[in-house]
Design a protein around this motif. Structure first.
Motif, PDB file in Angstrom:
ATOM      1  N   LEU A 111       0.834  -1.208   0.022  1.00 48.35           N
ATOM      2  CA  LEU A 111       0.064   0.044   0.038  1.00 48.35           C
ATOM      3  C   LEU A 111       0.891   1.362  -0.007  1.00 48.35           C
ATOM      4  O   LEU A 111       0.462   2.177  -0.601  1.00 48.35           O
ATOM      5  N   ALA A 127      -8.821  -4.856  -2.826  1.00 50.62           N
ATOM      6  CA  ALA A 127      -9.614  -4.075  -1.835  1.00 50.62           C
ATOM      7  C   ALA A 127     -10.652  -4.841  -1.204  1.00 50.62           C
ATOM      8  O   ALA A 127     -10.946  -4.669   0.068  1.00 50.62           O
ATOM      9  N   ARG A 182      -7.223   0.795   1.348  1.00 49.36           N
ATOM     10  CA  ARG A 182      -7.723  -0.277   0.201  1.00 49.36           C
ATOM     11  C   ARG A 182      -9.060   0.172  -0.201  1.00 49.36           C
ATOM     12  O   ARG A 182      -9.259   0.260  -1.306  1.00 49.36           O
TER      13      ARG A 182
END
Length: 345
Positions: A111, A127, A182
């Motif tokens: 990330l 996600a 996410r």
């Protein structure tokens, strides 16, 4: 359970788990051999089990049922001490912190570190796999902390356990932040909806709840205080949401981040925009203004916009429909600032 949830949330951990071939392990076991030895054990157990004297049996029975006093004057059985005592909770927290550290490092690499996703994995799947599973993980961690560090218990007074709980809670907050990031990646590509807005709010509440648990431990408050603080936070969030025009926010975000407007993302979902009601009209007008002419594919949406406007004007004839939000939309549409009062009472 934590490893399973991390396997769902993190593609790398999921790949590691998939490498474990349970069938290969079971192939190493001979079912007939196991059955044979189980039968033999059942036959010879009665001859091998010693019959202890009565005084010895009474001593062993009393030892198993021996209770140790707790700080609040209650007694805790030996079995409970072995399962939920200070040593057991300490070992569990060490293992949990190590598991969460692996997830935190891997999540940071994907990330924030810019590491490419594994082949065949899209941001949508990443996600969905991560956001909600990590929230469940954080909630389970919160339940464990509440059960392990009861007010006045020996575990709550142990400095090592408190330090590990603080570290674990910090990692749980990082997990919630990763879930939010996410979900933000998913929304950035696949637009915004009511449920995704609700997911953002829910993740924020979970993070706040974890912080409140740490505050309860530091301030040595009761669980009633924690429940009251969470209910107060929830009430404040719900009250604030009453004044937020989510439909307008969703419509404006989807229009400005659509492929037609920004050159990336997904195509604008006109049907979903119209389902948001009159609050989406300003965002629809923005899309019409920036579009190059009235295409054949846009014409149905254009006329649906005017039908929605006419419906809003009719509804505004009733003075009970007046609100500050409708007042602003009526000003935008060029309607009178105050609705007519000739509607039936």
């Amino acid at each position: 359970m934590f490893i399973t949830l991390f396997g769902i949330a993190n593609p790398v951990i999921g790949h590691w788990i998939s490498l474990i071939d349970l069938r290969a392990i079971l192939d190493l076991l001979d079912i007939w051999r196991l059955a044979f030895w189980l039968i033999v054990i059942g036959l010879v157990w009665g001859f091998l089990r010693p019959r202890l004297p009565r005084w010895c049996r009474r001593y062993i029975s009393s030892t198993v049922r021996t209770s140790t006093p707790d700080q609040d004057g209650s007694t805790v059985s030996t079995l409970q001490q072995a399962m939920f005592g200070t040593a057991a909770i300490l070992r569990a927290l060490v293992v949990f912190n190590l598991l969460f550290a692996v997830q935190t490092v891997l999540d940071g690499a994907y990330l924030w570190g810019g590491v490419e996703l594994p082949a065949g994995l899209t941001y949508a799947a990443y996600a969905h796999r991560g956001a909600y599973a990590l929230i469940v993980t954080a909630l389970l961690a919160a339940v464990f902390v509440l059960a392990a560090l009861r007010p006045g218990s020996p575990t709550s007074a142990d400095r090592r356990i408190r330090a590990l709980v603080y570290l674990w809670s910090a990692q749980n907050v990082v997990l919630v932040i990763s879930s939010i990031l996410r979900l933000d990646l998913y929304v950035d590509i696949y637009s915004l909806t009511y449920w995704r807005v609700a997911a953002f709010i829910w993740m924020g509440l979970v993070a706040t709840g974890i912080v409140l648990i740490v505050a309860r431990i530091v301030l040595e408050k009761s669980n009633e205080w924690l429940l009251g603080a969470n209910m107060l936070t929830l009430s404040a969030v719900l009250y604030t949401c009453c004044f937020v025009n989510f439909a307008a926010i969703i419509a404006h975000y989807n229009v400005t981040h659509s492929r037609e407007m920004s050159g990336r993302g997904t195509e604008l979902d006109w049907s979903y925009l119209h389902s948001l009601g009159p609050a989406a009209i300003p965002a629809l007008d923005l899309a019409y203004k920036r579009s190059n002419g009235m295409g054949a594919d846009m014409e149905p949406s254009f006329w649906a916009r005017w039908r929605e406007t006419d419906r809003f004007r009719i509804d505004q004839q009733n003075w009970r429909a007046w609100s500050f939000r409708n007042h602003r939309l009526a000003r935008y549409l060029g309607q009178p600032l105050v609705p007519t009062m000739n509607a039936p009472r």
